[in-house]
Scaffold this active site. Structure first.
Site, PDB file in Angstrom:
ATOM      1  CB  VAL A   1       3.096  -0.645   3.636  1.00 26.86           C
ATOM      2  CG1 VAL A   1       3.248  -1.932   4.435  1.00 26.86           C
ATOM      3  CG2 VAL A   1       2.786   0.514   4.567  1.00 26.86           C
TER       4      VAL A   1
ATOM      5  N   GLY B   1       0.824  -1.198   0.000  1.00 27.89           N
ATOM      6  CA  GLY B   1       0.000   0.000   0.000  1.00 27.89           C
ATOM      7  C   GLY B   1       0.858   1.246   0.000  1.00 27.89           C
ATOM      8  CD  GLN B   2       2.885   5.284  -3.200  1.00 29.29           C
ATOM      9  OE1 GLN B   2       2.594   4.464  -4.081  1.00 29.29           O
ATOM     10  NE2 GLN B   2       3.731   6.279  -3.406  1.00 29.29           N
ATOM     11  N   GLY B   3       0.584   5.754   0.902  1.00 26.81           N
ATOM     12  CA  GLY B   3      -0.165   6.893   1.387  1.00 26.81           C
ATOM     13  C   GLY B   3       0.742   8.077   1.582  1.00 26.81           C
ATOM     14  N   GLY B   4       0.195   9.115   2.247  1.00 25.32           N
ATOM     15  CA  GLY B   4       0.992  10.306   2.475  1.00 25.32           C
ATOM     16  C   GLY B   4       2.157  10.070   3.409  1.00 25.32           C
TER      17      GLY B   4
ATOM     18  CG  ASP C   1      -4.823   8.865  12.179  1.00 26.08           C
ATOM     19  OD1 ASP C   1      -5.958   9.281  11.853  1.00 26.08           O
ATOM     20  OD2 ASP C   1      -3.921   8.647  11.356  1.00 26.08           O
TER      21      ASP C   1
ATOM     22  N   GLY D   1       3.998   7.290   3.505  1.00 24.82           N
ATOM     23  CA  GLY D   1       5.042   6.497   2.875  1.00 24.82           C
ATOM     24  C   GLY D   1       4.455   5.285   2.183  1.00 24.82           C
TER      25      GLY D   1
END
Length: 603
Positions: free
Chosen positions: A305, A298-301, A416, A303
């Site tokens: 994974v 996965g990817q997000g703001g 969060d 970084g």
């Protein structure tokens, strides 16, 4: 092994050996290979004690499992059979040239004799006519071209022979019956041993053995063989011996197995104990663990994974942090908080990397990914979860948050809590992850100072956005958990502008209105009891999203509400409250409107 058991086994073996006829070092029967003749007294195999056989009755086994009889003057004969009752041993010359060995054979010092007495004389005759004039047997294996060799029976008068062209070679004492051409060319023949050795002992089915005496000449004695009754008794004893041996072996194996299991248990404990604190890895280790970042999860703001492997059986999830502002604090928060957390409903931090500007976090790998995939997916039906499983997941998340608030030395505020940060293992047990926005505070501290808002739009508590609602505290996580619960109930995000009815845009308010007028939440209801579970989760969620922190329950109370079997009462309407200022509005302001107004303030 118990001493009494060892003593019993010793006595039993002693008795068993005595029943077999004594002398355990002298087997009653032997063979060279599976098909060869039986070897027993008076014979013995070479290498066995001398008293196991009569002098001169020594046999040996060849590499091909054949039996060899060795006579005086290095004469070796291949044994084809042994007939004990008639005291005969059937032998054959191994190289098919008996005559060559007979030239040196003398049975005077051997216990064996040919079946019929007689002599033979070997001649080398240059003239074939001369040899044919008397009863001579041609010996091919001793002859060479131009020099044939013949054997003459001793009963034939030599004075009647024309030996002018013959040269006498030697004499040999052999049996009368072997004087045929085929005998000298490889046929088997018989040797006998004297009747005085064992006599008719074997003929009667008895046992023959050397007699213990001080005389120089060896003597044999005949003892009665084992009776049928003794054989039955021996068989019974043998059976019990076998059972005893199996029992002892099983006991020893079980003991060894238990010892091995204990060693493995201690080893695993030490390995787990050493792994309680996260290990530090280099960036080269990170590349090796992730196989050069081959499998992206996965990817997000924050970084990206990747799936990694520490060993053949241990898989991990490696989060590579982006090189952007704020990562330093996020990295410190993750390592500082998760390095001391050990709970079944919280993801374990296995290790980290801080190699220059390269930073990474290594977690346990959870194959079912995040809760978000299962409650928001509308494409894959298999992603949907039953209400009982949703309730179990909700209880697990609540216990994890309660542990963060009360179970650690310092209170940990997550800030969060949302479906994306709830990971599921192979049994769909929930584990809270991503502590990049977490803060530590003492349990006595009622408020937490915060310069900027933290969290994700839709889950941020009102007090985090505006201090007019109250102080930021652990109750902020309670609000986020309430929003998560309501999303689990509806299977959709709390704000959904894609719905047809404007009254359903803010889903938590839609849920409250339905429950307040007594309508059932007929959302994905399939089985009996689903309605009650959905209602319970909704009521708990609404209790958690009260605008003011003091009106929200603690996570301990939330766990009790979720696990309890009683009927829950509806909480006050959080959407009809007054604004935090002293001015009363004719229309209440929704929380998501407050959030949208302050989005620019969120870092």
């Amino acid at each position: 092994m118990d001493r009494s058991l060892s003593l019993f086994l010793f006595l039993f073996l002693t008795l068993f050996v005595e029943m077999r006829g004594g002398r355990g070092e002298c087997p009653t029967s032997n063979r060279c290979g599976d098909q060869g003749p039986l070897i027993q007294f008076p014979f013995r195999l070479k290498g066995q004690p001398h008293h196991c056989g009569y002098p001169g009755f020594v046999l040996s086994c060849t590499e091909n499992n054949q039996i060899m009889l060795e006579l005086p003057v290095s004469v070796k004969l291949l044994v084809k059979n042994i007939i004990y009752k008639s005291r005969e041993i059937i032998v054959q010359n191994p190289d098919n040239c008996l005559a060559r060995q007979l030239r040196n054979l003398s049975l005077a010092s051997s216990p064996f004799q040919f079946k019929f007495e007689g002599d033979v004389t070997f001649f080398n005759c240059s003239s074939l006519k001369t040899a044919e004039s008397f009863a001579a047997h041609f010996i091919p294996c001793l002859s060479i071209p131009g020099n044939p060799v013949y054997a003459v029976d001793s009963f034939y008068p030599l004075q009647n022979m024309d030996l002018s062209s013959c040269r006498r070679l030697c004499n040999a004492s052999v049996g009368y019956h072997v004087f045929t051409d085929y005998t000298f060319n490889g046929s088997a023949f018989s040797l006998k041993w004297p009747k005085s050795i064992c006599g008719s002992c074997l003929r009667g089915g008895h046992i023959c053995r050397l007699k213990k005496s001080n005389s120089r000449e060896p003597e044999t004695e005949c003892i009665k063989g084992v009776s049928k009754q003794a054989m039955v008794t021996g068989t019974i004893f043998g059976f019990f011996l076998l059972v005893l041996v199996i029992a002892m072996l099983y006991r020893l194996h079980s003991s060894d197995k238990l010892e091995r299991e204990n060693r493995i248990k201690v080893k695993r404990f030490l390995e787990d104990y050493e792994a309680l604190k996260p290990s530090r890895y280099s960036y080269a280790d990170i590349k090796r663990i992730t196989n050069q970042f081959k499998d992206k999860l996965g990817q997000g703001g924050y970084g990206t994974v990747y799936k990694g492997k520490l060993s053949d059986e241990v898989f991990v999830a490696v989060k590579i942090l982006n090189n952007s502002q704020g990562n330093g604090e996020e990295f410190i928060n993750e390592v500082a908080t998760m390095g001391t957390i050990h709970h079944v409903n919280i993801v374990r931090l296995v290790g980290f990397c801080a190699d220059g500007f390269k930073r990474a976090l290594i977690y346990d790998y959870l194959p079912n990914e995040s809760l978000e995939k299962f409650i928001f997916s509308r494409v894959v039906k298999n992603y949907s979860l039953g209400w009982k499983k949703l309730q179990e997941i909700a209880i697990g998340i609540a216990k994890g948050i309660e542990y963060l608030h009360q179970g650690c030395d310092q209170r940990i505020l997550h800030f969060d809590i949302k479906p994306h940060n709830i990971l599921l293992d192979h049994n769909f047990n929930p584990k809270i992850s991503d502590f990049g926005l977490a803060k530590l505070c003492s349990k006595e501290q009622s408020a937490v100072s915060m310069t900027v808002a933290r969290g994700t739009i839709g889950y941020i508590a009102p007090e985090v956005l505006s201090r007019n609602f109250g102080n930021v505290s652990y109750k902020s996580d309670v609000y986020s958990f309430g929003m998560l619960l309501l999303e689990m109930v509806g299977g959709r995000k709390n704000i959904d502008v894609s719905v047809e009815s404007t009254s359903q845009v803010y889903f938590p308010e839609w849920i409250y209105n339905h429950l307040d007028i007594g309508e059932e939440l007929c959302i994905r209801i399939e089985e009996k009891g689903d309605v009650e579970i959905a209602k319970k989760l909704a009521i708990v969620g609404l209790s958690c999203i009260q605008w003011f922190p003091m009106d929200r329950p603690s996570m301990k109370i939330v766990v009790q509400m979720l696990e309890g079997g009683g009927k829950l009462t509806m909480p006050p309407n959080p959407f009809a409250s007054t604004t935090p200022t002293k001015t009363n509005l004719s229309k209440p302001v929704s929380v998501f409107q407050q959030e949208l107004a302050i989005i620019p303030e969120i870092e």
